[in-house]
Each structure stands twice: as structure tokens, then as C-alpha cells.
Motif scaffolding. Structure first.
Motif, mmCIF file in Angstrom:
data_model
loop_
_atom_site.group_PDB
_atom_site.id
_atom_site.type_symbol
_atom_site.label_atom_id
_atom_site.label_comp_id
_atom_site.label_asym_id
_atom_site.label_seq_id
_atom_site.Cartn_x
_atom_site.Cartn_y
_atom_site.Cartn_z
ATOM 1 N N GLN A 113 0.470 -1.667 -0.051
ATOM 2 C CA GLN A 113 -0.110 -0.201 0.104
ATOM 3 C C GLN A 113 1.289 0.739 -0.480
ATOM 4 O O GLN A 113 1.600 1.459 0.435
ATOM 5 N N LEU A 114 0.611 2.011 -0.790
ATOM 6 C CA LEU A 114 1.481 3.357 -0.860
ATOM 7 C C LEU A 114 1.130 4.209 0.550
ATOM 8 O O LEU A 114 0.329 3.917 0.819
ATOM 9 N N VAL A 115 2.001 4.455 1.725
ATOM 10 C CA VAL A 115 1.675 5.574 1.802
ATOM 11 C C VAL A 115 1.270 6.848 2.012
ATOM 12 O O VAL A 115 0.427 7.236 2.546
ATOM 13 N N GLY A 116 1.978 7.740 0.878
ATOM 14 C CA GLY A 116 1.460 9.233 0.530
ATOM 15 C C GLY A 116 1.793 9.119 -0.509
ATOM 16 O O GLY A 116 0.188 8.279 -1.456
ATOM 17 N N GLU A 117 1.908 9.144 -1.710
ATOM 18 C CA GLU A 117 2.673 9.291 -3.234
ATOM 19 C C GLU A 117 3.809 9.262 -3.731
ATOM 20 O O GLU A 117 4.573 9.565 -3.207
ATOM 21 N N VAL A 118 3.265 8.739 -4.773
ATOM 22 C CA VAL A 118 4.682 8.507 -6.111
ATOM 23 C C VAL A 118 4.860 10.648 -5.938
ATOM 24 O O VAL A 118 4.836 10.778 -6.860
ATOM 25 N N VAL A 119 6.411 10.697 -5.946
ATOM 26 C CA VAL A 119 6.871 12.094 -5.827
ATOM 27 C C VAL A 119 7.885 12.208 -7.030
ATOM 28 O O VAL A 119 9.056 10.916 -7.067
ATOM 29 N N ASN A 120 8.515 12.875 -7.949
ATOM 30 C CA ASN A 120 9.450 13.328 -9.246
ATOM 31 C C ASN A 120 10.095 14.146 -8.332
ATOM 32 O O ASN A 120 10.196 15.319 -7.665
ATOM 33 N N TYR A 121 11.468 13.282 -7.952
ATOM 34 C CA TYR A 121 12.160 14.372 -7.091
ATOM 35 C C TYR A 121 12.803 15.361 -8.158
ATOM 36 O O TYR A 121 14.074 14.088 -9.159
ATOM 37 N N GLN A 122 13.148 16.080 -8.922
ATOM 38 C CA GLN A 122 14.136 16.937 -9.369
ATOM 39 C C GLN A 122 14.484 15.833 -10.712
ATOM 40 O O GLN A 122 15.454 16.981 -11.463
ATOM 41 N N VAL A 124 15.286 13.494 -11.624
ATOM 42 C CA VAL A 124 16.601 12.305 -11.376
ATOM 43 C C VAL A 124 15.885 10.843 -11.176
ATOM 44 O O VAL A 124 15.571 10.035 -11.374
ATOM 45 N N TYR A 125 13.920 11.577 -10.120
ATOM 46 C CA TYR A 125 14.162 10.175 -9.284
ATOM 47 C C TYR A 125 12.538 10.209 -8.939
ATOM 48 O O TYR A 125 12.240 10.944 -8.985
ATOM 49 N N LEU A 126 12.228 9.265 -9.163
ATOM 50 C CA LEU A 126 10.881 8.866 -9.428
ATOM 51 C C LEU A 126 10.487 7.754 -7.916
ATOM 52 O O LEU A 126 11.106 7.161 -7.662
ATOM 53 N N LEU A 127 10.235 8.398 -6.446
ATOM 54 C CA LEU A 127 10.367 7.782 -5.394
ATOM 55 C C LEU A 127 8.860 7.732 -4.582
ATOM 56 O O LEU A 127 8.093 8.257 -5.458
ATOM 57 N N CYS A 128 9.290 6.398 -4.132
ATOM 58 C CA CYS A 128 7.505 6.751 -3.112
ATOM 59 C C CYS A 128 7.946 5.964 -1.763
ATOM 60 O O CYS A 128 9.149 5.228 -1.914
ATOM 61 N N TYR A 129 7.190 5.743 -0.423
ATOM 62 C CA TYR A 129 7.309 4.220 0.401
ATOM 63 C C TYR A 129 6.107 3.869 0.418
ATOM 64 O O TYR A 129 4.686 3.961 -0.118
ATOM 65 N N ILE A 130 6.091 2.578 0.621
ATOM 66 C CA ILE A 130 4.524 1.995 0.244
ATOM 67 C C ILE A 130 5.243 0.743 1.988
ATOM 68 O O ILE A 130 5.975 0.885 3.093
ATOM 69 N N ARG A 131 4.165 0.354 2.393
ATOM 70 C CA ARG A 131 3.599 -0.630 3.694
ATOM 71 C C ARG A 131 3.533 -2.019 2.758
ATOM 72 O O ARG A 131 3.243 -2.097 1.975
ATOM 73 N N GLN A 142 12.907 4.955 -8.562
ATOM 74 C CA GLN A 142 13.244 4.763 -9.931
ATOM 75 C C GLN A 142 14.325 5.834 -10.718
ATOM 76 O O GLN A 142 13.958 7.297 -10.561
ATOM 77 N N GLU A 143 15.304 5.058 -11.364
ATOM 78 C CA GLU A 143 16.230 6.547 -11.386
ATOM 79 C C GLU A 143 15.592 7.315 -13.106
ATOM 80 O O GLU A 143 15.093 6.109 -13.682
ATOM 81 N N LEU A 144 15.604 8.741 -13.089
ATOM 82 C CA LEU A 144 15.160 9.297 -14.217
ATOM 83 C C LEU A 144 16.299 9.234 -15.364
ATOM 84 O O LEU A 144 17.225 8.977 -14.980
ATOM 85 N N GLY A 145 15.502 10.131 -16.506
ATOM 86 C CA GLY A 145 16.866 9.974 -17.385
ATOM 87 C C GLY A 145 17.765 11.109 -17.220
ATOM 88 O O GLY A 145 18.939 10.619 -17.678
ATOM 89 N N GLY A 146 17.502 11.867 -16.436
ATOM 90 C CA GLY A 146 19.013 12.767 -15.583
ATOM 91 C C GLY A 146 19.323 12.633 -15.020
ATOM 92 O O GLY A 146 20.382 13.358 -14.727
ATOM 93 N N ALA A 147 19.010 11.452 -14.507
ATOM 94 C CA ALA A 147 20.541 10.577 -13.220
ATOM 95 C C ALA A 147 21.464 11.013 -13.903
ATOM 96 O O ALA A 147 21.454 10.055 -15.354
ATOM 97 N N GLY A 148 23.070 11.195 -13.141
ATOM 98 C CA GLY A 148 23.605 10.837 -13.178
ATOM 99 C C GLY A 148 24.687 9.193 -12.852
ATOM 100 O O GLY A 148 25.290 8.694 -12.787
#
Length: 148
Positions: A113-122, A124-131, A142-148
Motif C-alpha cells: 500500500q502506498l504510504v503517501g504518493e509517488v513523487v518526482n524528485y528534480q 532525477v528520481y521517482l520516489l515513494c514509500y509503501i507498506r 526509479q532513476e529517471l533519464g537525467g540521473a547521472g
């Protein structure tokens, strides 16, 4: 250098088989499963006479492991699984995934279950917490295309 590597992170669970199934669906491999008991084990943990079922899960790259433990003896004495993200002590385990949306869909039938929501961090990453199983807090990135 004092530390050579981190071997594993330990998590105590009630339902070992369901937790193994969840982490297998996430992509970890079951490295082994067994039982640990006896006076020597209790000397290490300070619990005395203990009996524990253990499963070792390995990440696909082979560098990280989760040790899942189910205590048969002695009984579990505390439960931190429903603690909020800002609680002291164990917080979460974070996993890098290829496709966050697909991973969430695969894990939902296993109780995720998703704790909050999926967030796009700059971008660079899609991030979320789950239970996960038994309320375990797990981070997914998830590393996005801009991640080095």
C-alpha cells in the motif's frame, strides 16, 4: 579501514512465507532458508535459548541481502511495524527499481500500500514509500533519464 562491507539488514516477521513471496515479487532471490537454534545463538543475541526460522534474500546484483527472521522461541516482545516514518530506530529499506509503476502493480496483490504518493524528485528520481507485508516500510526509487 574498519568496515569491509555491509552483509545484510535483518527484519523480524510473523509470516515468513508471505514475506519471502513479497520480496521475490520485488525481484530479490531466495538465497537460502533454515533454522537457527541453540545455546550458541542465544549467546550472540543475548536472548538465551532461541529458535528462529531464517530466510536470506539477495538482490539481483548480489551485493545486498535481507535476512528475514521468524522467532519461534522466545516470543516477540515489541512491534515497530506501524511506526510512522519519523519514528526512532529502523525506518525503511530502499530499493532501486526499473519501472516504479509496474513494480507497484506487481506488489499490490502481495499487500503493498502506498504510504503517501509517488513523487518526482528534480527529474532525477521517482520516489515513494509503501507498506509491505505486515506493515514493513519500504522505499522504492526509479532513476529517471537525467540521473547521472
Amino acid at each position: 579501514m574498519a568496515v569491509k562491507r555491509m552483509d545484510n539488514v535483518g527484519i523480524v516477521v510473523e509470516d515468513l512465507d508471505a514475506t519471502i513471496a513479497f520480496f521475490r515479487e520485488l525481484g530479490l532471490e531466495l538465497e537460502g532458508k533454515g533454522s537457527v537454534e541453540g545455546e550458541w545463538a542465544g549467546r550472540v543475541t543475548g536472548l538465551g535459548d532461541q529458535h528462529v526460522e531464517i530466510a536470506m534474500m539477495r538482490t539481483p546484483d548480489g551485493h545486498s541481502r535481507l535476512e528475514l527472521s521468524r522467532f519461534i522461541r522466545p516470543s516477540v516482545v515489541a512491534d515497530h511495524r506501524t511506526a510512522p516514518v519519523n519514528a526512532l530506530g529502523y525506518l525503511r529499506v530502499m530499493f532501486a527499481v526499473d519501472d516504479l509503476a509496474a513494480t507497484l502493480e506487481r506488489l499490490r496483490p502481495h499487500g503493498a500500500q502506498l504510504v503517501g504518493e509517488v513523487v518526482n524528485y528534480q527529474d532525477v528520481y521517482l520516489l515513494c514509500y509503501i507498506r509491505g507485508p505486515e506493515g514493513l516500510l519500504i522505499g522504492l526509487a526509479q532513476e529517471l533519464g537525467g540521473a547521472g
